[in-house]
Design an enzyme around this catalytic site. Structure first.
Site, PDB file in Angstrom:
ATOM      1  N   ARG A  56     -52.801  66.390  10.134  1.00  0.00           N
ATOM      2  CA  ARG A  56     -52.823  65.194   9.273  1.00  0.00           C
ATOM      3  C   ARG A  56     -54.250  64.740   8.992  1.00  0.00           C
ATOM      4  O   ARG A  56     -54.576  64.348   7.876  1.00  0.00           O
ATOM      5  CB  ARG A  56     -52.005  64.051   9.882  1.00  0.00           C
ATOM      6  CG  ARG A  56     -50.506  64.335   9.869  1.00  0.00           C
ATOM      7  CD  ARG A  56     -49.729  63.247  10.565  1.00  0.00           C
ATOM      8  NE  ARG A  56     -50.179  63.153  11.955  1.00  0.00           N
ATOM      9  CZ  ARG A  56     -50.296  62.021  12.638  1.00  0.00           C
ATOM     10  NH1 ARG A  56     -49.989  60.871  12.095  1.00  0.00           N
ATOM     11  NH2 ARG A  56     -50.702  62.042  13.890  1.00  0.00           N
ATOM     12  N   ASN A  74     -46.030  62.522  10.168  1.00  0.00           N
ATOM     13  CA  ASN A  74     -45.175  63.399  10.965  1.00  0.00           C
ATOM     14  C   ASN A  74     -43.722  63.027  10.738  1.00  0.00           C
ATOM     15  O   ASN A  74     -43.375  61.840  10.704  1.00  0.00           O
ATOM     16  CB  ASN A  74     -45.493  63.255  12.454  1.00  0.00           C
ATOM     17  CG  ASN A  74     -46.771  63.958  12.854  1.00  0.00           C
ATOM     18  OD1 ASN A  74     -47.242  64.848  12.175  1.00  0.00           O
ATOM     19  ND2 ASN A  74     -47.328  63.543  13.972  1.00  0.00           N
TER      20      ASN A  74
END
Length: 92
Positions: A21, A39
């Protein structure tokens, strides 16, 4: 002027707990995009990016490119009109 779009991409593979990320956020900011990388409970990462179509296509190419943290085994995508209102690029 480049058309503004919204890209939603679902990235599967070993993409959680490996800095994925953060990497997506860095690439998106370099491309001038706004959005988020989150997520999901099933192990995927959802990437939402808004900005010029060319920049979103570049981000999608990077997601599929093999130089990401972890290991990407597939990317599904959806294109839509931008919703605007997004500021910066955040990790969730």
């Amino acid at each position: 002027m480049d058309e503004r779009v919204r890209l939603t991409a679902w990235v599967r593979g070993r993409v959680q707990g490996v800095g994925f990320r953060w990497w997506v956020r860095s690439r998106a900011l370099e491309l001038g995009l706004t959005g988020s990388a989150s997520n999901l409970v099933d192990g995927r990462v959802e990437v939402i990016a808004e900005g010029p179509r060319k920049a979103c296509e570049e981000l999608l190419d990077l997601l599929r490119g093999g130089s990401t943290p972890g290991r990407v085994t597939g990317v599904a995508e959806r294109w839509a009109e931008p919703r605007d209102g997004l500021q910066g690029f955040i990790e969730r």
